[in-house]
Design an enzyme around this catalytic site. Structure first.
Site, PDB file in Angstrom:
ATOM      1  N   PHE A 146       0.867  -1.188   0.000  1.00  0.00           N
ATOM      2  CA  PHE A 146       0.000   0.000   0.000  1.00  0.00           C
ATOM      3  C   PHE A 146       0.894   1.224   0.000  1.00  0.00           C
ATOM      4  O   PHE A 146       1.625   1.471   0.961  1.00  0.00           O
ATOM      5  CB  PHE A 146      -0.956   0.039   1.203  1.00  0.00           C
ATOM      6  CG  PHE A 146      -1.911   1.196   1.082  1.00  0.00           C
ATOM      7  CD1 PHE A 146      -3.098   1.067   0.384  1.00  0.00           C
ATOM      8  CD2 PHE A 146      -1.597   2.443   1.601  1.00  0.00           C
ATOM      9  CE1 PHE A 146      -3.959   2.150   0.213  1.00  0.00           C
ATOM     10  CE2 PHE A 146      -2.449   3.535   1.436  1.00  0.00           C
ATOM     11  CZ  PHE A 146      -3.634   3.383   0.747  1.00  0.00           C
ATOM     12  N   ASP A 232       9.402   2.970   2.089  1.00  0.00           N
ATOM     13  CA  ASP A 232       8.184   3.750   2.364  1.00  0.00           C
ATOM     14  C   ASP A 232       7.877   3.615   3.854  1.00  0.00           C
ATOM     15  O   ASP A 232       7.334   2.595   4.304  1.00  0.00           O
ATOM     16  CB  ASP A 232       7.027   3.237   1.506  1.00  0.00           C
ATOM     17  CG  ASP A 232       5.746   4.045   1.757  1.00  0.00           C
ATOM     18  OD1 ASP A 232       5.691   4.797   2.754  1.00  0.00           O
ATOM     19  OD2 ASP A 232       4.788   3.902   0.965  1.00  0.00           O
ATOM     20  N   LYS A 274       2.552  11.367   7.224  1.00  0.00           N
ATOM     21  CA  LYS A 274       1.727  11.213   8.423  1.00  0.00           C
ATOM     22  C   LYS A 274       2.301  11.897   9.672  1.00  0.00           C
ATOM     23  O   LYS A 274       2.130  13.089   9.851  1.00  0.00           O
ATOM     24  CB  LYS A 274       1.489   9.720   8.690  1.00  0.00           C
ATOM     25  CG  LYS A 274       0.676   9.025   7.571  1.00  0.00           C
ATOM     26  CD  LYS A 274       0.286   7.629   7.993  1.00  0.00           C
ATOM     27  CE  LYS A 274      -0.212   6.765   6.864  1.00  0.00           C
ATOM     28  NZ  LYS A 274      -1.636   6.841   6.611  1.00  0.00           N
TER      29      LYS A 274
HETATM   30  N1  PLP Z   1       2.499   4.738   2.071  1.00  0.00           N
HETATM   31  C1  PLP Z   1       2.098   4.005   3.123  1.00  0.00           C
HETATM   32  C2  PLP Z   1       2.961   2.896   3.627  1.00  0.00           C
HETATM   33  C3  PLP Z   1       0.888   4.284   3.746  1.00  0.00           C
HETATM   34  O1  PLP Z   1       0.480   3.548   4.784  1.00  0.00           O
HETATM   35  C4  PLP Z   1       0.092   5.348   3.245  1.00  0.00           C
HETATM   36  C5  PLP Z   1      -1.213   5.658   3.873  1.00  0.00           C
HETATM   37  O2  PLP Z   1      -1.768   4.919   4.631  1.00  0.00           O
HETATM   38  C6  PLP Z   1       0.554   6.084   2.141  1.00  0.00           C
HETATM   39  C7  PLP Z   1       1.776   5.753   1.589  1.00  0.00           C
HETATM   40  C8  PLP Z   1      -0.265   7.189   1.565  1.00  0.00           C
HETATM   41  O3  PLP Z   1      -0.304   8.285   2.411  1.00  0.00           O
HETATM   42  P1  PLP Z   1      -1.413   9.439   2.202  1.00  0.00           P
HETATM   43  O4  PLP Z   1      -2.725   8.845   2.594  1.00  0.00           O
HETATM   44  O5  PLP Z   1      -0.974  10.548   3.083  1.00  0.00           O
HETATM   45  O6  PLP Z   1      -1.369   9.807   0.753  1.00  0.00           O
END
Ligand code: PLP
Length: 426
Positions: A146, A232, A274
């Site tokens: 994700f 990530d 976040k």
């Molecule tokens: N990458 C990871 C691992 C995430 O858990 C998330 C969101 O849950 C994102 C990227 C995307 O972040 P955003 O919702 O701020 O676009």
């Protein structure tokens, strides 16, 4: 109707239902106040927040230091765009790059935007430094990843997230998560691979913690094959897993991350989002050293809001709170306590088959079919009993409270969870 008019939960839910796109399926709880580990609904009922806005509110709701930074900066200067310099950005860039040990950062806003940024940088590096032929660069990703909701869904394997959103962006190869042999195979057999994009723990997929050596071995393979290792850490970063970053491994840092060379795996590109703002303002970032980051030149990437003084002030305060309040250590010790208490319960449970996680990013697997409503029903009951959590995929419930929780509160939460689960035992 004025947005200030006081109306009840049911009416507020109806408003969202009628006027908001149906792109979420929230629990029917309408929150109007938050403080630390608690939130309150419009009728005044108090809950423990056990989701922390998907790990964005690691520092707790409305943290006074972060809110003060926001208010002070909001009254001074909010947005200049990057057409001009502002007096907060350079200081923030120095602070965040020093803290995480990288040369440079392009400041962004959301997690997905930071992921897109990292992919662009990675591809540009591949053409200009690695020498891959134009348009041939490939990025390896993991199954059940994700990384966000933009065209990033091109390399998701969640059919609900992907279906009817094509055509999809090309240039990705998917391998199973936590499978070093698969990574080795793909890296050794394709000369056009630019990067390997991976979550050090797969949060959305259901808090899958890979085997101990996976991250270190993956980075070593990337290095051998001149491929960028892209971590990530949008969800796992900022003390959530009991270290400043999940790629710190099982370090024992007391406060700030000392990047213990025995355990730390340095990504070539690190993606954060976040909790770098403590949930107060959308802030994200990509960090890299000059050898990679310097491929980006003026006009090749940017964002109107990225790097604005408000974001810089908020993120600086939010990251300072992590250090000042020992949240790394707290997440580590409370996480161990949480899993050990739940493991004791699970031994004789028919409804929960497993608890897993690291630090305060944990999940329980409900002993029922993936398409059953049991996890949802348990979350509804948890809410009734004063604790908010949400199923992630199918029958998995993620537990990620703010890291400012204390031991007494955690044990109170454990008893709410166990009391609730008991109502579902068969
Ligand atoms: N990458 C990871 C691992 C995430 O858990 C998330 C969101 O849950 C994102 C990227 C995307 O972040 P955003 O919702 O701020 O676009």
């Amino acid at each position: 109707m004025s947005v200030l008019e006081k109306i009840n939960s049911e009416e507020l839910i109806a408003l969202e239902d009628q006027h908001g796109a149906h792109n979420y399926h929230p629990l029917p709880v309408v929150l109007s106040k938050g403080k630390g580990v608690y939130v309150w609904d419009v009728e005044g009922k108090k809950y423990y927040d056990f989701l922390s806005a998907y790990s964005a509110v690691n520092q707790g709701h409305c943290h006074p230091k972060i809110v003060n930074a926001l208010m002070e900066q909001a009254q001074t200067l909010t947005l200049t765009s990057r057409a001009f310099y502002n007096d907060k950005l350079g200081k923030y860039e120095k602070f965040i790059t020093d803290l995480f040990g990288f040369d440079k950062v392009p400041p962004m806003n959301t997690g997905a935007e930071a992921v897109e940024t990292a992919l662009k940088i990675c591809r540009k590096w591949a053409y200009e430094k690695k020498g891959i032929d134009e348009h041939q660069a490939v990025i390896v990703v993991c199954e059940n990843n994700f990384h966000g909701r933009t065209t990033i869904i091109s390399f998701s394997n969640d059919e609900n997230a992907r279906k009817n959103f094509g055509p999809y962006t090309e240039g990705f190869i998917k391998i199973p998560y936590d499978d070093i042999e698969a990574l080795k195979n793909v890296l050794e057999n394709n000369k056009n691979i630019a990067g390997f994009l991976v979550e050090p723990i797969q949060g959305e997929a259901g808090v899958y913690v890979p085997s101990d050596e996976f991250v270190a071995k993956a980075k070593a393979l990337c290095k051998q094959n001149n491929v960028l290792f892209i971590a990530d850490e949008v969800q796992t970063g900022i003390a959530r897993t009991g270290s400043l970053l999940a790629v710190c491994g099982n370090c024992n840092c007391e406060n700030n991350c000392e990047r213990n060379p025995q355990t730390y795996v340095k990504p070539d590109l690190l993606i954060l989002g976040k909790a770098i703002s403590g949930g107060v303002y959308p802030v994200s970032a990509v960090l890299a050293d000059n050898a990679v980051m310097n491929v980006i030149k003026p006009g090749q990437h940017g964002s109107t809001f990225g790097g604005n003084p408000l974001a810089a002030a908020v993120a600086t305060a939010a990251l300072e709170v992590i250090q000042e309040e020992n949240l790394i250590q707290n997440a580590r010790s409370l996480g161990k306590l949480f899993r050990s208490e739940l493991n004791k319960y699970i031994q004789n449970s028919t409804i929960v088959s497993l608890v897993r996680g690291k630090g305060l990013l944990n999940a329980i697997v409900i002993n029922d079919s993936e398409d059953s409503s049991t996890a949802w029903d348990i979350c509804m009951k948890l809410a009734e009993n004063g604790l908010l959590a949400k199923p992630t995929h199918g029958n998995i419930i993620r537990f990620a409270p703010p890291l400012v929780m204390n031991e007494e509160q955690l044990l109170d939460c454990v008893s709410i969870i166990i009391k609730t689960l008991k109502e579902f035992e068969r």
